[in-house]
Scaffold this motif. Structure first.
Motif, short mmCIF file in Angstrom:
data_model
loop_
_atom_site.label_atom_id
_atom_site.label_comp_id
_atom_site.label_asym_id
_atom_site.label_seq_id
_atom_site.Cartn_x
_atom_site.Cartn_y
_atom_site.Cartn_z
N GLU A 117 61.34 59.37 20.42
CA GLU A 117 61.42 59.18 18.96
C GLU A 117 60.11 58.77 18.31
O GLU A 117 59.99 58.73 17.10
CB GLU A 117 62.49 58.12 18.67
N SER A 118 59.11 58.42 19.14
CA SER A 118 57.85 57.93 18.59
C SER A 118 56.81 59.05 18.66
O SER A 118 56.50 59.54 19.74
CB SER A 118 57.38 56.72 19.41
N LEU A 119 56.29 59.44 17.51
CA LEU A 119 55.34 60.56 17.49
C LEU A 119 53.92 60.03 17.41
O LEU A 119 53.70 58.83 17.21
CB LEU A 119 55.66 61.47 16.30
N SER B 299 53.80 57.68 24.26
CA SER B 299 54.52 58.53 23.29
C SER B 299 53.87 59.90 23.13
O SER B 299 53.75 60.42 22.01
CB SER B 299 54.55 57.85 21.91
N SER B 300 53.46 60.49 24.22
CA SER B 300 52.68 61.72 24.13
C SER B 300 53.51 63.01 24.22
O SER B 300 53.02 64.09 23.90
CB SER B 300 51.62 61.74 25.24
N GLY B 301 54.79 62.92 24.66
CA GLY B 301 55.54 64.12 25.03
C GLY B 301 55.70 65.15 23.94
O GLY B 301 55.46 66.35 24.16
N PHE C 120 46.46 62.30 29.94
CA PHE C 120 47.34 61.14 29.74
C PHE C 120 47.76 60.55 31.09
O PHE C 120 47.81 59.34 31.26
CB PHE C 120 48.57 61.53 28.92
N SER C 121 48.07 61.42 32.02
CA SER C 121 48.53 60.97 33.33
C SER C 121 47.45 60.15 34.03
O SER C 121 47.71 59.09 34.61
CB SER C 121 48.87 62.22 34.12
N TRP C 122 46.21 60.64 33.96
CA TRP C 122 45.07 59.94 34.56
C TRP C 122 45.00 58.53 34.02
O TRP C 122 44.83 57.55 34.75
CB TRP C 122 43.79 60.72 34.20
N PHE C 123 45.19 58.41 32.71
CA PHE C 123 45.04 57.10 32.07
C PHE C 123 46.24 56.19 32.37
O PHE C 123 46.08 55.01 32.68
CB PHE C 123 44.86 57.30 30.57
N ALA D 262 46.27 58.02 19.58
CA ALA D 262 46.59 58.84 18.40
C ALA D 262 46.81 60.30 18.79
O ALA D 262 47.23 61.11 17.97
CB ALA D 262 45.47 58.74 17.37
N GLY D 263 46.49 60.64 20.04
CA GLY D 263 46.68 62.02 20.50
C GLY D 263 45.49 62.92 20.22
O GLY D 263 45.59 64.14 20.30
#
Ligand code: FAD
Length: 403
Positions: A50-52, A308-310, A353-356, A387-388
């Motif tokens: 739910e979090s963008l 919240s990256s998905g 993202f996974s690395w981090f 922030a993506g």
């Protein structure tokens, strides 16, 4: 007797009407391709996530749904992190990111959010069929034959030049191809529900997300626009085994009690939804595409949702996917190069993202995260990651190399 199979054809068949499927269907229909999207469920339907991220907003504008998203979302201006080993709350304000053009994101109910994207795909010309589950895909020299079944048992078959698997964590094609690999570093589970009367921040901070690490994993606290607050625990692999016959509701409440700062915010709150659980968390697939298909969003990879990256990765991947499929269909001679570009982009997001996220399990890295030093612009880079802002020109990786 088996129901009769009706046969049809299309340019692109999309499996699944989540953010990835609806986005790619919209973009390809806009480019004039005959797109059919099959969704096994009926929208609006519950979905977690739910979090963008702020980087999502420019994608909404490109799709033409910016106003509709604004109407259902509550603004999220910052992400705050609370860790039992640190005596401060670390608040990352998106307005302080490297690129100042993305100062906020939204928190949304996914039932509403996904419905807007699906309706948009239909409005832009995709054929959208709900209550229709893809059962089989057979590839041949010119494309694929896709078998699906409606809820009433009717069976249908499509001849498609290209198939896009956006089936989410069902990972339709990856399962059939035995190409899915679980990630041993992120093998968590999740437990979540919605609460009324949670203690939320005031003013413009009301919609901010809070992340609480605790002994067995971490929690999210996501305020929604209608006053409900989504709370979930992502727990390390052993933890679910401690449920010992308790109902999911009781198990979630008992787990919250293990995190005093969160329990304090939920002191007056009551559970107002079913509690859901998801196991066997993170995975990736050993390839992103084949001659006549590609994998998008969770159908390709799923990583721990702590940042919240998905949804952003699923939608951004759909933009790259639409570009690649359009080239494959219009300029077959460019197909290899287009799919290679897609491959690179599709792997980039989950990998970074996974690395981090993996580094956050290391206490020294967690210390740095909770107190980043800005001379190296580490904090600016962290906020940009949160922030993506990972696909553009912002040079965040040089600063994040300290991790
Ligand atoms: P989905 O949204 O899952 O959509 C897939 C669709 O395909 C579904 O509608 C499904 O019904 C349909 N489908 C599946 N199989 C078939 C079939 N055979 N035929 C037809 N239709 C089919 N992301 C965030 O951005 N922010 C968050 O805060 C966040 N929190 C999360 C918390 C948890 C516990 C979990 C598990 C995930 C979270 N995510 C979050 C991740 C996010 O939910 C996903 O990354 C996102 O939904 C991926 O979108 P998608 O379109 O790839 O898949």
């Amino acid at each position: 007797a088996a129901a009769e199979v009706s046969e049809r054809d299309c340019d692109v068949l999309v499996i699944g009407g989540g953010p990835a499927g609806s986005t790619v269907a919209t973009l390809l229909a806009e480019r004039g391709h005959r797109v059919t999207l099959l969704e096994k469920d009926h929208h609006p339907r519950f979905h977690i996530g739910e979090s963008l991220l702020p980087a999502n907003l420019q994608l909404f504008d490109k799709l033409g749904v910016g106003d509709e998203m604004r109407a259902i979302g509550i603004e999220k201006h910052a992400a705050e992190f609370v860790s039992p080993d640190h005596d401060c709350t670390q608040t990352f304000r998106f307005a302080d990111a490297w690129d100042k053009s993305m100062p906020y994101a939204y928190q949304v109910r996914r039932s509403e959010f996904d419905h807007i994207l699906l309706r948009n795909a239909a409005r832009k010309g995709a054929e959208v069929i709900e209550g229709c589950k893809v059962k089989d895909v057979e590839f041949h020299a010119d494309g694929a034959s896709v078998a699906a079944e409606r809820e009433d048992g009717r069976r249908e078959r499509w001849q498609a030049r290209f198939v896009i698997d956006a089936s989410g964590r069902d990972t339709f094609l990856a399962n059939r191809m035995r190409a899915k690999h679980r990630n041993p570093h992120h093998n968590s589970s999740a437990l979540y529900g919605h609460f009324a009367n949670a203690k939320r921040h005031c003013g413009s901070a009301e919609g901010n997300i809070s992340i609480y690490w605790f002994e067995h994993g971490w929690f999210w606290f996501i305020p929604l626009a209608d006053g409900a607050t989504s709370v979930g625990a992502v727990t390390w692999p052993y933890y679910m085994k401690r449920r010992n016959g308790r109902s999911l509701d009781a198990f979630l409440l008992d787990t919250i009690a293990l995190c005093p700062p969160l329990a304090e915010r939920l002191g007056e709150a009551r559970l107002v939804s079913d509690v859901h659980a998801t196991g066997n968390f993170s995975y990736t697939t050993d390839h992103t595409h084949g001659d006549h298909y590609l994998l998008l969003g969770d159908a390709y990879a799923f990583i721990d949702p702590v940042f919240s990256s998905g949804v952003m990765l699923a939608m951004q991947g759909a933009f790259y996917g639409a570009e690649a499929v359009d080239t494959c269909l219009r300029q077959p001679a460019q197909k290899r190069a287009a799919l290679a570009r897609f491959d690179k982009a599709a792997r980039h997001g989950p990998r970074q993202f996974s690395w981090f996220i993996y580094r956050m399990t290391n206490p020294t890295m967690r210390d740095l995260f909770m107190g980043p030093r800005n001379p190296l612009r580490v904090k600016d880079a962290l906020i940009s990651l949160l922030a993506g802002d990972i696909y553009g020109k912002t040079p965040i990786w040089a600063s994040l190399a300290v991790f």
